[in-house]
Design a protein around this motif. Structure first.
Motif, mmCIF file in Angstrom:
data_model
loop_
_atom_site.group_PDB
_atom_site.id
_atom_site.type_symbol
_atom_site.label_atom_id
_atom_site.label_comp_id
_atom_site.label_asym_id
_atom_site.label_seq_id
_atom_site.Cartn_x
_atom_site.Cartn_y
_atom_site.Cartn_z
ATOM 1 N N VAL A 1 0.838 -1.204 0.000
ATOM 2 C CA VAL A 1 0.000 0.000 0.000
ATOM 3 C C VAL A 1 0.871 1.252 0.000
ATOM 4 O O VAL A 1 0.646 2.195 -0.777
ATOM 5 N N GLY A 2 1.872 1.282 0.874
ATOM 6 C CA GLY A 2 2.734 2.457 0.957
ATOM 7 C C GLY A 2 3.431 2.764 -0.345
ATOM 8 O O GLY A 2 3.481 3.924 -0.793
ATOM 9 N N TYR A 3 3.976 1.739 -0.988
ATOM 10 C CA TYR A 3 4.670 1.929 -2.261
ATOM 11 C C TYR A 3 3.702 2.349 -3.365
ATOM 12 O O TYR A 3 3.968 3.307 -4.107
ATOM 13 N N GLU A 4 2.601 1.627 -3.504
ATOM 14 C CA GLU A 4 1.716 1.865 -4.643
ATOM 15 C C GLU A 4 1.059 3.239 -4.570
ATOM 16 O O GLU A 4 0.984 3.955 -5.578
ATOM 17 N N VAL A 5 0.587 3.623 -3.399
ATOM 18 C CA VAL A 5 -0.021 4.943 -3.261
ATOM 19 C C VAL A 5 1.025 6.031 -3.451
ATOM 20 O O VAL A 5 0.764 7.057 -4.098
ATOM 21 N N SER A 6 2.226 5.830 -2.929
ATOM 22 C CA SER A 6 3.291 6.810 -3.137
ATOM 23 C C SER A 6 3.576 7.002 -4.622
ATOM 24 O O SER A 6 3.646 8.143 -5.111
ATOM 25 N N CYS A 7 3.764 5.908 -5.349
ATOM 26 C CA CYS A 7 4.115 6.000 -6.771
ATOM 27 C C CYS A 7 3.033 6.712 -7.568
ATOM 28 O O CYS A 7 3.320 7.579 -8.406
ATOM 29 N N ARG A 8 1.779 6.388 -7.316
ATOM 30 C CA ARG A 8 0.690 6.999 -8.086
ATOM 31 C C ARG A 8 0.475 8.459 -7.685
ATOM 32 O O ARG A 8 0.216 9.311 -8.544
ATOM 33 N N ALA A 9 0.597 8.766 -6.404
ATOM 34 C CA ALA A 9 0.497 10.161 -5.985
ATOM 35 C C ALA A 9 1.630 10.986 -6.579
ATOM 36 O O ALA A 9 1.430 12.147 -6.966
ATOM 37 N N GLY A 10 2.815 10.387 -6.679
ATOM 38 C CA GLY A 10 3.947 11.089 -7.282
ATOM 39 C C GLY A 10 3.719 11.388 -8.752
ATOM 40 O O GLY A 10 4.008 12.492 -9.237
ATOM 41 N N LEU A 11 3.206 10.417 -9.483
ATOM 42 C CA LEU A 11 2.903 10.646 -10.896
ATOM 43 C C LEU A 11 1.872 11.759 -11.057
ATOM 44 O O LEU A 11 2.015 12.643 -11.921
ATOM 45 N N ALA A 12 0.821 11.732 -10.232
ATOM 46 C CA ALA A 12 -0.216 12.755 -10.318
ATOM 47 C C ALA A 12 0.343 14.126 -9.967
ATOM 48 O O ALA A 12 0.025 15.133 -10.629
#
Length: 445
Positions: A131-142
């Motif tokens: 969860v921590g990795y996936e949400v971080s990566c997608r929030a970063g892209l956005a």
């Protein structure tokens, strides 16, 4: 319909995690602990630990120990000191599309939370970590797609940490939403190019992103509101395949060298040319590096501090040319005064190449030419860094890097134990996972 990020974070279970994602998380666990070990010896880590001890003592939340140090603090304090520690040596895992680093914030934050939320198995931790990795990566892209400035990793990892930390506190989806919103609002919207132009201990912002996420999770648990997180709820294109495709798998890559990724293709090129043509550093008259614009803004040819080394290109390239590696001895302050490295570094010319700038979107391009003292020139092909997903480091290379960094600090026996446990952490019982946490948090002897 894909799940919303908050229901995704709430509902995800270990059995939902694909094998390729678990492979990435295991590699990142090992790689991050290796970086933490060598980084724990730096002045920057010492400063962060001293400050954390002054400001973040144990609280009603319980005590969490600082990574590779063992001092018991609040979870926010342990996360801050641990994230600054990892960030002190720029060798942690990376995501090129986000132009930053997830694990440097997610690991110290979630390991601190694991200390205060009770016993858990490795499988439990793997789901939190995912969860921590996936949400971080997608929030970063956005964030990179919607903000005019290039923000540090701390800005978007704060959102991933808050989401995972709220999950670890047993929050419902609405509380997770508020945790993400609080962390996005209060997280460090720090400008990365400031630290490129003026290198300091601020580095990639994760030292404030990690504790910001944890504080947000506790605030939300206590009823504090903050939703929505705009990067999670108002940038739908980046969340449309959540739960079916994993950005963590697609985007996570690993560094071969402890310095800014922008310098890595040039380091690779010099290493290759010298081996191919049997050159030593005494043969080098000068080196030309053609690369993208931002890379030419990396620190000067004579770094005065480890921060300038980390955000440099000429000096790390020269270090590889002279020493053939960039390992623990090469991170020592004395390296900055090495006359052979300084000579080669001074000979390097950085050339701002418009074509490489154009194509360095999600990639990092450079082309190197070595000019020798006998009048020859050896030109390498344009290249991107080894370690990117199209030219990945093998498991054996990850292990070799881990031991290069860890053995001189922790000793081979402890390094072997961390490697043996971290590379299968998701299969560990609660007792064995507690042992892994303990061996990673205890100070070097």
């Amino acid at each position: 319909m894909p799940p919303t990020f908050d229901t995704f974070a709430h509902d995800l279970r270990y059995d939902d995690l694909p094998q390729d994602l678990l492979w990435v998380l295991r590699r990142s666990f090992l790689d991050t602990m290796g970086v933490a070990a060598v980084a724990s010896t730096t002045d920057m880590a010492n400063r962060a630990r001293r400050a954390a001890r002054l400001m973040f003592g144990a609280t009603e939340a319980g005590t969490a120990r600082i990574l590779m140090d063992g001092t018991p603090l609040s979870p926010a304090g342990a996360a801050m000191a641990g994230a600054f520690t990892i960030d002190a040596v720029d060798a942690h895992d990376t995501t090129s599309p986000c132009k930053g680093h997830a694990g440097a914030a997610v690991f110290p934050a979630l390991m601190a939370m694991a200390e205060v939320t009770g016993p858990m198995t490795g499988a439990d931790f793997a789901a939190h970590l995912a969860v921590g990795y996936e949400v971080s990566c997608r929030a970063g892209l956005a964030q990179h797609a919607t903000c005019p400035d290039y923000h540090t990793s701390g800005a978007w990892t704060a959102v991933g940490v808050a989401t995972a930390a709220a999950r670890m506190l047993g929050a419902d989806p609405e509380t997770i939403r508020h945790a993400a919103g609080i962390s996005e609002y209060h997280g460090p919207r720090s400008q990365m190019m400031r630290c490129i132009d003026h290198p300091t201990n601020l580095r990639d912002g994760v030292g404030w992103g990690a504790p910001s996420g944890i504080v947000a999770a506790y605030l939300a648990r206590e009823g504090f509101t903050g939703a929505p997180a705009l990067t999670c709820e108002e940038a739908p294109d980046f969340w449309a395949d959540l739960g079916t495709h994993w950005r963590t798998v697609k985007d996570t890559s690993y560094k071969a060298y402890p310095c800014c990724r922008w310098a890595h293709p040039s380091i690779d090129a010099v290493k290759h040319l010298m081996a191919e043509h049997g050159l030593t550093h005494t043969d080098i008259a000068s080196i030309d590096i053609r690369t993208f614009h931002n890379a030419t803004r990396l620190a000067g040819h004579r770094p005065a501090t480890p921060d300038e080394f980390a955000y440099g290109i000429a000096f790390p390239v020269a270090t590889m040319a002279v020493r053939g590696q960039i390992g623990v001895p090469d991170l020592a302050p004395e390296t900055l005064q090495d006359p052979d490295i300084l000579r080669v570094s001074d000979s390097i010319r950085l050339i701002d190449d418009a074509h490489f700038t154009k194509i360095s979107q999600g990639k990092r391009w450079a082309q190197v030419t070595i000019h020798t003292t006998d009048g020859h020139s050896f030109e390498d092909q344009p290249r991107t860094p080894k370690g990117d997903n199209d030219l990945p480091l093998s498991d054996a290379e990850i292990s070799e890097k881990f031991h290069l960094f860890t053995d001189p600090v922790l000793g081979r026996d402890r390094a072997d134990e961390i490697e043996g446990l971290s590379t299968r952490f998701d299969s560990l019982s609660a007792d064995d996972f507690a042992r892994l946490i303990d061996v990673c948090l205890t100070a070097p002897t």
